[in-house]
Write a protein that holds these residues in place. Structure first.
Motif, PDB file in Angstrom:
ATOM      1  N   MET A   1      38.284  35.197  41.816  1.00 45.91           N
ATOM      2  CA  MET A   1      39.263  35.517  40.787  1.00 45.91           C
ATOM      3  C   MET A   1      38.975  36.914  40.259  1.00 45.91           C
ATOM      4  SD  MET A   1      40.440  33.668  37.272  1.00 45.91           S
ATOM      5  CE  MET A   1      41.552  32.627  38.156  1.00 45.91           C
ATOM      6  N   LEU A   2      40.033  37.663  40.016  1.00 44.22           N
ATOM      7  CA  LEU A   2      39.963  38.983  39.418  1.00 44.22           C
ATOM      8  C   LEU A   2      40.705  38.948  38.092  1.00 44.22           C
ATOM      9  CD1 LEU A   2      39.574  42.133  39.452  1.00 44.22           C
ATOM     10  CD2 LEU A   2      41.769  42.229  40.662  1.00 44.22           C
ATOM     11  N   SER A   3      40.054  39.430  37.029  1.00 40.64           N
ATOM     12  CA  SER A   3      40.731  39.682  35.758  1.00 40.64           C
ATOM     13  C   SER A   3      40.780  41.193  35.598  1.00 40.64           C
ATOM     14  CB  SER A   3      39.978  39.059  34.584  1.00 40.64           C
ATOM     15  OG  SER A   3      40.005  37.664  34.668  1.00 40.64           O
ATOM     16  N   PHE A   4      41.974  41.754  35.664  1.00 36.71           N
ATOM     17  CA  PHE A   4      42.167  43.201  35.587  1.00 36.71           C
ATOM     18  C   PHE A   4      43.009  43.486  34.361  1.00 36.71           C
ATOM     19  CE2 PHE A   4      44.171  47.232  36.545  1.00 36.71           C
ATOM     20  CZ  PHE A   4      43.148  47.968  37.126  1.00 36.71           C
ATOM     21  N   GLU A   5      42.369  44.032  33.328  1.00 36.90           N
ATOM     22  CA  GLU A   5      43.061  44.314  32.073  1.00 36.90           C
ATOM     23  C   GLU A   5      43.733  43.062  31.519  1.00 36.90           C
ATOM     24  OE1 GLU A   5      43.350  47.471  30.136  1.00 36.90           O
ATOM     25  OE2 GLU A   5      41.483  47.329  31.257  1.00 36.90           O
ATOM     26  N   GLY A   6      43.065  41.913  31.660  1.00 37.99           N
ATOM     27  CA  GLY A   6      43.547  40.671  31.093  1.00 37.99           C
ATOM     28  C   GLY A   6      44.455  39.858  31.993  1.00 37.99           C
ATOM     29  N   ALA A   7      44.942  40.458  33.075  1.00 38.51           N
ATOM     30  CA  ALA A   7      45.812  39.738  34.017  1.00 38.51           C
ATOM     31  C   ALA A   7      44.944  39.088  35.097  1.00 38.51           C
ATOM     32  CB  ALA A   7      46.811  40.694  34.650  1.00 38.51           C
ATOM     33  N   LYS A   8      45.061  37.774  35.236  1.00 40.46           N
ATOM     34  CA  LYS A   8      44.231  37.046  36.189  1.00 40.46           C
ATOM     35  C   LYS A   8      44.942  36.913  37.534  1.00 40.46           C
ATOM     36  CE  LYS A   8      41.848  34.532  32.569  1.00 40.46           C
ATOM     37  NZ  LYS A   8      42.159  35.535  31.582  1.00 40.46           N
ATOM     38  N   THR A   9      44.178  37.161  38.621  1.00 39.99           N
ATOM     39  CA  THR A   9      44.686  37.060  39.982  1.00 39.99           C
ATOM     40  C   THR A   9      43.662  36.277  40.788  1.00 39.99           C
ATOM     41  OG1 THR A   9      45.704  39.237  39.737  1.00 39.99           O
ATOM     42  CG2 THR A   9      45.507  38.379  41.966  1.00 39.99           C
ATOM     43  N   GLN A  10      44.114  35.298  41.565  1.00 36.37           N
ATOM     44  CA  GLN A  10      43.191  34.456  42.305  1.00 36.37           C
ATOM     45  C   GLN A  10      43.527  34.455  43.795  1.00 36.37           C
ATOM     46  OE1 GLN A  10      42.623  30.619  40.599  1.00 36.37           O
ATOM     47  NE2 GLN A  10      40.991  30.077  42.008  1.00 36.37           N
ATOM     48  N   GLY A  11      42.483  34.490  44.631  1.00 35.59           N
ATOM     49  CA  GLY A  11      42.646  34.459  46.079  1.00 35.59           C
ATOM     50  C   GLY A  11      42.561  35.847  46.680  1.00 35.59           C
ATOM     51  N   ALA A  12      41.957  35.931  47.861  1.00 33.79           N
ATOM     52  CA  ALA A  12      41.717  37.230  48.505  1.00 33.79           C
ATOM     53  C   ALA A  12      43.013  38.009  48.738  1.00 33.79           C
ATOM     54  CB  ALA A  12      40.960  37.034  49.810  1.00 33.79           C
ATOM     55  N   ALA A  13      44.051  37.362  49.252  1.00 34.64           N
ATOM     56  CA  ALA A  13      45.309  38.057  49.548  1.00 34.64           C
ATOM     57  C   ALA A  13      45.972  38.578  48.270  1.00 34.64           C
ATOM     58  CB  ALA A  13      46.255  37.143  50.308  1.00 34.64           C
ATOM     59  N   ALA A  14      45.979  37.766  47.220  1.00 31.61           N
ATOM     60  CA  ALA A  14      46.600  38.176  45.950  1.00 31.61           C
ATOM     61  C   ALA A  14      45.816  39.311  45.298  1.00 31.61           C
ATOM     62  CB  ALA A  14      46.710  36.984  45.004  1.00 31.61           C
ATOM     63  N   ILE A  15      44.486  39.264  45.380  1.00 32.06           N
ATOM     64  CA  ILE A  15      43.654  40.333  44.810  1.00 32.06           C
ATOM     65  C   ILE A  15      43.867  41.633  45.568  1.00 32.06           C
ATOM     66  CG2 ILE A  15      41.270  41.106  44.479  1.00 32.06           C
ATOM     67  CD1 ILE A  15      40.613  38.113  43.851  1.00 32.06           C
ATOM     68  N   THR A  16      43.913  41.562  46.894  1.00 30.44           N
ATOM     69  CA  THR A  16      44.175  42.756  47.698  1.00 30.44           C
ATOM     70  C   THR A  16      45.527  43.358  47.345  1.00 30.44           C
ATOM     71  OG1 THR A  16      42.802  41.941  49.502  1.00 30.44           O
ATOM     72  CG2 THR A  16      44.417  43.632  50.062  1.00 30.44           C
ATOM     73  N   ALA A  17      46.545  42.520  47.197  1.00 31.10           N
ATOM     74  CA  ALA A  17      47.875  43.001  46.829  1.00 31.10           C
ATOM     75  C   ALA A  17      47.856  43.661  45.450  1.00 31.10           C
ATOM     76  CB  ALA A  17      48.879  41.856  46.865  1.00 31.10           C
ATOM     77  N   LYS A  18      47.137  43.079  44.508  1.00 32.68           N
ATOM     78  CA  LYS A  18      47.038  43.644  43.160  1.00 32.68           C
ATOM     79  C   LYS A  18      46.400  45.029  43.198  1.00 32.68           C
ATOM     80  CE  LYS A  18      46.598  43.816  38.622  1.00 32.68           C
ATOM     81  NZ  LYS A  18      47.739  44.081  37.776  1.00 32.68           N
ATOM     82  N   LEU A  19      45.273  45.146  43.901  1.00 27.16           N
ATOM     83  CA  LEU A  19      44.543  46.418  43.934  1.00 27.16           C
ATOM     84  C   LEU A  19      45.282  47.493  44.722  1.00 27.16           C
ATOM     85  CD1 LEU A  19      40.889  45.099  44.298  1.00 27.16           C
ATOM     86  CD2 LEU A  19      42.048  45.908  42.220  1.00 27.16           C
ATOM     87  N   THR A  20      45.914  47.131  45.827  1.00 26.46           N
ATOM     88  CA  THR A  20      46.653  48.124  46.607  1.00 26.46           C
ATOM     89  C   THR A  20      47.982  48.481  45.954  1.00 26.46           C
ATOM     90  OG1 THR A  20      47.598  46.409  48.029  1.00 26.46           O
ATOM     91  CG2 THR A  20      45.574  47.495  48.800  1.00 26.46           C
ATOM     92  N   GLY A  21      48.433  47.676  45.000  1.00 28.13           N
ATOM     93  CA  GLY A  21      49.677  47.944  44.293  1.00 28.13           C
ATOM     94  C   GLY A  21      49.514  48.768  43.029  1.00 28.13           C
ATOM     95  N   LEU A  22      48.287  49.194  42.712  1.00 22.33           N
ATOM     96  CA  LEU A  22      48.084  50.023  41.518  1.00 22.33           C
ATOM     97  C   LEU A  22      48.803  51.362  41.699  1.00 22.33           C
ATOM     98  CD1 LEU A  22      44.314  49.266  40.812  1.00 22.33           C
ATOM     99  CD2 LEU A  22      46.300  48.433  39.548  1.00 22.33           C
TER     100      LEU A  22
END
Length: 90
Positions: A1-22
């Protein structure tokens, strides 16, 4: 799980999408402190990092704090179980 500025994201694919979408492609990290502690009987490591990051085209660096929990694998490496990232505005 990743908490990025309070927004929680779970799972490898979802975390990758979150980070590459910055909204930036590059970021320079300058680490100020790193603190580590052993975590649990399985050999995990809790890591806390603070520092600043500089985005291209921005005049001022942003302070940040990040905590992540490393868990050992049978292949003698680690994976990130939890990751919490916050910008420090104060």
């Amino acid at each position: 799980m990743l908490s990025f500025e309070g927004a929680k994201t779970q799972g490898a694919a979802a975390i990758t999408a979150k980070l590459t979408g910055l909204p930036f492609q590059q970021c320079q990290h300058n680490i100020s402190t790193i603190d580590c502690q052993p975590s649990g009987p399985a050999g995990g490591v809790l890591v806390f990092v603070s520092g600043s990051l500089q985005l291209p085209g921005e005049q001022h660096a942003l302070k940040f704090s990040q905590m992540f929990h490393l868990i050992p694998t049978p292949q003698a490496s680690f994976y990130v179980l939890n990751d919490i990232f916050r910008l420090n505005y104060a």
